[in-house]
Design a protein around this motif. Structure first.
Motif, PDB file in Angstrom:
ATOM      1  N   LEU A  54       0.872  -1.165   0.000  1.00 37.00           N
ATOM      2  CA  LEU A  54       0.000   0.000   0.000  1.00 37.00           C
ATOM      3  C   LEU A  54       0.915   1.223   0.000  1.00 37.00           C
ATOM      4  O   LEU A  54       1.718   1.401   0.915  1.00 37.00           O
ATOM      5  CB  LEU A  54      -0.880  -0.013   1.256  1.00 37.00           C
ATOM      6  CG  LEU A  54      -1.960   1.053   1.319  1.00 37.00           C
ATOM      7  CD1 LEU A  54      -3.012   0.845   0.236  1.00 37.00           C
ATOM      8  CD2 LEU A  54      -2.631   1.051   2.689  1.00 37.00           C
ATOM      9  N   ALA A  55       0.847   2.039  -1.046  1.00 36.15           N
ATOM     10  CA  ALA A  55       1.644   3.270  -1.107  1.00 36.15           C
ATOM     11  C   ALA A  55       0.767   4.406  -0.611  1.00 36.15           C
ATOM     12  O   ALA A  55      -0.384   4.528  -1.045  1.00 36.15           O
ATOM     13  CB  ALA A  55       2.071   3.532  -2.548  1.00 36.15           C
ATOM     14  N   MET A  56       1.260   5.222   0.315  1.00 40.06           N
ATOM     15  CA  MET A  56       0.454   6.323   0.844  1.00 40.06           C
ATOM     16  C   MET A  56       1.210   7.627   0.710  1.00 40.06           C
ATOM     17  O   MET A  56       2.414   7.674   0.964  1.00 40.06           O
ATOM     18  CB  MET A  56       0.161   6.085   2.324  1.00 40.06           C
ATOM     19  CG  MET A  56      -0.740   4.914   2.557  1.00 40.06           C
ATOM     20  SD  MET A  56      -1.451   4.988   4.188  1.00 40.06           S
ATOM     21  CE  MET A  56      -0.098   4.475   5.179  1.00 40.06           C
ATOM     22  N   SER A  57       0.509   8.669   0.327  1.00 39.05           N
ATOM     23  CA  SER A  57       1.160   9.973   0.205  1.00 39.05           C
ATOM     24  C   SER A  57       0.149  11.067   0.534  1.00 39.05           C
ATOM     25  O   SER A  57      -1.051  10.890   0.306  1.00 39.05           O
ATOM     26  CB  SER A  57       1.664  10.136  -1.229  1.00 39.05           C
ATOM     27  OG  SER A  57       2.259  11.395  -1.361  1.00 39.05           O
ATOM     28  N   MET A  58       0.639  12.171   1.064  1.00 35.56           N
ATOM     29  CA  MET A  58      -0.274  13.244   1.482  1.00 35.56           C
ATOM     30  C   MET A  58       0.275  14.603   1.089  1.00 35.56           C
ATOM     31  O   MET A  58       1.482  14.835   1.147  1.00 35.56           O
ATOM     32  CB  MET A  58      -0.416  13.184   2.997  1.00 35.56           C
ATOM     33  CG  MET A  58      -1.314  14.256   3.538  1.00 35.56           C
ATOM     34  SD  MET A  58      -1.547  14.003   5.292  1.00 35.56           S
ATOM     35  CE  MET A  58      -3.174  14.652   5.474  1.00 35.56           C
ATOM     36  N   ASP A  59      -0.609  15.479   0.677  1.00 38.50           N
ATOM     37  CA  ASP A  59      -0.243  16.875   0.432  1.00 38.50           C
ATOM     38  C   ASP A  59      -1.266  17.784   1.093  1.00 38.50           C
ATOM     39  O   ASP A  59      -2.469  17.520   1.033  1.00 38.50           O
ATOM     40  CB  ASP A  59      -0.222  17.166  -1.073  1.00 38.50           C
ATOM     41  CG  ASP A  59       1.119  16.817  -1.689  1.00 38.50           C
ATOM     42  OD1 ASP A  59       2.118  17.437  -1.295  1.00 38.50           O
ATOM     43  OD2 ASP A  59       1.164  15.928  -2.553  1.00 38.50           O
ATOM     44  N   VAL A  60      -0.777  18.848   1.700  1.00 35.11           N
ATOM     45  CA  VAL A  60      -1.645  19.839   2.342  1.00 35.11           C
ATOM     46  C   VAL A  60      -1.595  21.111   1.499  1.00 35.11           C
ATOM     47  O   VAL A  60      -0.512  21.595   1.175  1.00 35.11           O
ATOM     48  CB  VAL A  60      -1.151  20.144   3.778  1.00 35.11           C
ATOM     49  CG1 VAL A  60      -1.981  21.246   4.418  1.00 35.11           C
ATOM     50  CG2 VAL A  60      -1.167  18.884   4.626  1.00 35.11           C
ATOM     51  N   LEU A  61      -2.738  21.622   1.141  1.00 32.72           N
ATOM     52  CA  LEU A  61      -2.797  22.865   0.359  1.00 32.72           C
ATOM     53  C   LEU A  61      -3.511  23.930   1.197  1.00 32.72           C
ATOM     54  O   LEU A  61      -4.658  23.720   1.618  1.00 32.72           O
ATOM     55  CB  LEU A  61      -3.579  22.654  -0.948  1.00 32.72           C
ATOM     56  CG  LEU A  61      -2.785  22.121  -2.153  1.00 32.72           C
ATOM     57  CD1 LEU A  61      -2.332  20.702  -1.920  1.00 32.72           C
ATOM     58  CD2 LEU A  61      -3.618  22.184  -3.414  1.00 32.72           C
ATOM     59  N   ILE A  62      -2.826  25.050   1.436  1.00 28.85           N
ATOM     60  CA  ILE A  62      -3.385  26.117   2.270  1.00 28.85           C
ATOM     61  C   ILE A  62      -3.720  27.305   1.373  1.00 28.85           C
ATOM     62  O   ILE A  62      -2.901  27.692   0.523  1.00 28.85           O
ATOM     63  CB  ILE A  62      -2.363  26.508   3.360  1.00 28.85           C
ATOM     64  CG1 ILE A  62      -2.134  25.300   4.270  1.00 28.85           C
ATOM     65  CG2 ILE A  62      -2.838  27.711   4.164  1.00 28.85           C
ATOM     66  CD1 ILE A  62      -1.011  25.460   5.237  1.00 28.85           C
ATOM     67  N   SER A  63      -4.906  27.852   1.565  1.00 26.38           N
ATOM     68  CA  SER A  63      -5.310  28.947   0.678  1.00 26.38           C
ATOM     69  C   SER A  63      -4.406  30.155   0.900  1.00 26.38           C
ATOM     70  O   SER A  63      -3.996  30.445   2.021  1.00 26.38           O
ATOM     71  CB  SER A  63      -6.777  29.316   0.891  1.00 26.38           C
ATOM     72  OG  SER A  63      -6.915  30.155   1.987  1.00 26.38           O
ATOM     73  N   GLY A  64      -4.087  30.824  -0.197  1.00 27.31           N
ATOM     74  CA  GLY A  64      -3.201  31.985  -0.130  1.00 27.31           C
ATOM     75  C   GLY A  64      -1.738  31.588  -0.207  1.00 27.31           C
ATOM     76  O   GLY A  64      -0.866  32.419  -0.457  1.00 27.31           O
ATOM     77  N   ILE A  65      -1.441  30.302   0.016  1.00 23.40           N
ATOM     78  CA  ILE A  65      -0.053  29.829  -0.100  1.00 23.40           C
ATOM     79  C   ILE A  65       0.064  28.857  -1.273  1.00 23.40           C
ATOM     80  O   ILE A  65       0.889  29.043  -2.173  1.00 23.40           O
ATOM     81  CB  ILE A  65       0.417  29.151   1.206  1.00 23.40           C
ATOM     82  CG1 ILE A  65       0.356  30.160   2.349  1.00 23.40           C
ATOM     83  CG2 ILE A  65       1.829  28.582   1.056  1.00 23.40           C
ATOM     84  CD1 ILE A  65       0.719  29.600   3.699  1.00 23.40           C
ATOM     85  N   HIS A  66      -0.786  27.850  -1.281  1.00 27.87           N
ATOM     86  CA  HIS A  66      -0.688  26.825  -2.324  1.00 27.87           C
ATOM     87  C   HIS A  66      -1.722  26.995  -3.428  1.00 27.87           C
ATOM     88  O   HIS A  66      -1.696  26.287  -4.420  1.00 27.87           O
ATOM     89  CB  HIS A  66      -0.799  25.431  -1.715  1.00 27.87           C
ATOM     90  CG  HIS A  66       0.259  25.177  -0.688  1.00 27.87           C
ATOM     91  ND1 HIS A  66       0.006  25.126   0.653  1.00 27.87           N
ATOM     92  CD2 HIS A  66       1.589  24.973  -0.818  1.00 27.87           C
ATOM     93  CE1 HIS A  66       1.128  24.910   1.308  1.00 27.87           C
ATOM     94  NE2 HIS A  66       2.096  24.811   0.440  1.00 27.87           N
ATOM     95  N   PHE A  67      -2.672  27.867  -3.224  1.00 28.33           N
ATOM     96  CA  PHE A  67      -3.586  28.250  -4.304  1.00 28.33           C
ATOM     97  C   PHE A  67      -4.117  29.633  -3.958  1.00 28.33           C
ATOM     98  O   PHE A  67      -4.156  30.015  -2.787  1.00 28.33           O
ATOM     99  CB  PHE A  67      -4.726  27.225  -4.487  1.00 28.33           C
ATOM    100  CG  PHE A  67      -5.572  26.988  -3.267  1.00 28.33           C
ATOM    101  CD1 PHE A  67      -6.679  27.777  -2.992  1.00 28.33           C
ATOM    102  CD2 PHE A  67      -5.255  25.965  -2.380  1.00 28.33           C
ATOM    103  CE1 PHE A  67      -7.460  27.546  -1.870  1.00 28.33           C
ATOM    104  CE2 PHE A  67      -6.029  25.728  -1.255  1.00 28.33           C
ATOM    105  CZ  PHE A  67      -7.135  26.525  -0.993  1.00 28.33           C
ATOM    106  N   PRO A  68      -4.492  30.412  -5.004  1.00 32.38           N
ATOM    107  CA  PRO A  68      -4.902  31.789  -4.725  1.00 32.38           C
ATOM    108  C   PRO A  68      -6.233  31.828  -3.985  1.00 32.38           C
ATOM    109  O   PRO A  68      -7.122  31.017  -4.260  1.00 32.38           O
ATOM    110  CB  PRO A  68      -5.065  32.400  -6.123  1.00 32.38           C
ATOM    111  CG  PRO A  68      -4.625  31.381  -7.111  1.00 32.38           C
ATOM    112  CD  PRO A  68      -4.483  30.065  -6.426  1.00 32.38           C
ATOM    113  N   LEU A  69      -6.353  32.774  -3.069  1.00 34.33           N
ATOM    114  CA  LEU A  69      -7.638  33.018  -2.399  1.00 34.33           C
ATOM    115  C   LEU A  69      -8.662  33.318  -3.488  1.00 34.33           C
ATOM    116  O   LEU A  69      -8.371  34.050  -4.422  1.00 34.33           O
ATOM    117  CB  LEU A  69      -7.522  34.269  -1.512  1.00 34.33           C
ATOM    118  CG  LEU A  69      -6.843  34.104  -0.159  1.00 34.33           C
ATOM    119  CD1 LEU A  69      -6.499  35.478   0.421  1.00 34.33           C
ATOM    120  CD2 LEU A  69      -7.749  33.335   0.787  1.00 34.33           C
TER     121      LEU A  69
END
Ligand code: ADP
Ligand code: MG
Length: 342
Positions: free
Chosen positions: A48-63
């Motif tokens: 089982l391969a597991m991976s995670m990404d956290v995206l925060i508004s204003g940092i990883h995508f525009p508000l």
């Protein structure tokens, strides 16, 4: 921790997450959303391969970005990690933090997830919902045959270094979106106003990166090592070299660029974007010389572009070569700065 009222939390889950195109059944998923945990089977011959990404508004995508595009990007960058491991997507979980419950936003967000979830047969099986400053965390699970995972540590002296697709568009997209770039004030378009086609191309490159799942599942058996390019070629290739305890060279002329990058950005800035920009989500991988013809033929059948950009050598670090194969010093101030911080 602050939670939305349980009524709105359950409403959100029921209306926008338990949908036929998001939490659909698939073989091996015994139990999805609705209990305290999901139950999934792992076949005995697979990891089982597991991976995670956290995206925060204003940092990883525009508000204020289109919620379906945010969803697309959040799932795509996770699938790209599975592609880099040679794993087939299996299912995913979602940590959703929202400042308030906005039906229109949620409907659009859910639609964006549905599209990729169906495309890769990767249903949503659980998660958590909370209120606070907007962030989206996705954890994907994938399956990969034991001993087949393409680790960063497998490159061998004599292997060729390849990249899929074209590089630099993720970083150039920040210019098109009017977002800050860590590449500095000299990193600009070379044209006063990119055409609307080019602008659209860069926005798509940012919000709709194409995880190279097809390439990795068809040709991953030929990769001795692989990584997805999320932080720029220089830094990401360096991870392969470090973990494989080898050196590599890159022929600068061989780095592939999109038509839009060639048309809108100077050669120096294109190179800066490819080496130090990031957000490309293409694969960088190594292949033994004897397997290169087979790789080319598989990529050709898939209609995916792969480009040999250099070779693995004994030693340490990356050497850059010009068109004649002579070493190039990337000695401009910007390159020194980014080389030091990459
Ligand atoms: P618990 O309190 O036991 O952690 P919750 O009430 O938070 O459970 O969640 C109820 C169910 O809804 C669980 O199956 C959980 O996985 C699912 N769920 C909650 N939030 C999300 C989400 N953002 N995406 C997908 N499933 C979710
Ligand atoms: Mg519980």
């Amino acid at each position: 921790m602050q939670k939305p009222s349980s009524h709105s939390e359950f409403e959100i889950i029921r209306r926008f997450l338990v949908t036929p195109n998001l939490s659909f059944p698939r073989e091996g998923i015994e139990l999805g959303i609705g209990d305290d945990a999901a139950l999934i089977e792992v076949p005995p011959d697979k990891h089982l391969a597991m991976s995670m990404d956290v995206l925060i508004s204003g940092i990883h995508f525009p508000l204020g970005a289109d919620p379906s595009l945010i969803a697309n990007r959040a799932l795509a960058v996770n699938l790209s990690d599975l592609a880099a491991m040679g794993a087939e997507p299996y299912c995913f979980t979602l940590g959703l933090v929202l400042p308030h419950s906005d039906e229109k936003w949620l409907a659009s967000f859910s639609g964006g997830l549905e599209h990729l979830a169906r495309q890769y047969n990767c249903p949503l099986v659980g998660g958590d919902t909370s209120s606070g400053p907007m962030s989206i965390s996705i954890q994907v699970q994938g399956l990969v045959e034991k001993k087949r995972a393409t680790r960063r540590s497998g490159a061998n002296v004599g292997d060729r270094i390849y990249v899929s697709g074209e590089l630099g568009d993720g970083a150039i997209a920040l210019l098109a979106l009017g977002l800050d770039s860590h590449l500095g004030s000299e990193f600009t378009f070379a044209v006063s106003e990119p055409s609307s086609e080019c602008r659209q191309f860069f926005e798509d490159a940012y919000f709709k990166p194409q995880p190279q799942i097809g390439l990795s599942s068809a040709a991953g058996k030929l990769f001795s090592s692989a990584i997805d390019i999320s932080d720029g070629l220089q830094g990401d290739l360096q991870h392969i070299l470090d973990q494989s305890e080898v050196a590599g060279n890159i022929r600068l002329e061989a780095i592939p660029y999109s038509k839009s990058a060639l048309c809108c950005v100077s050669p120096e800035n294109r190179l800066l974007a490819a080496l130090f920009g990031g957000d490309d989500y293409e694969l960088c991988f190594t292949v033994a010389e004897k397997d290169c013809a087979e790789l080319d033929s598989i990529a050709n059948d898939l209609g995916v572009s792969v480009t040999c950009i250099g070779d693995i050598k004994a030693g340490k670090g990356i050497e850059y070569l010009d068109a004649d194969g002579s070493p190039v010093e990337l000695n401009a101030q910007a390159f020194q700065h980014f080389s030091a911080t990459a």
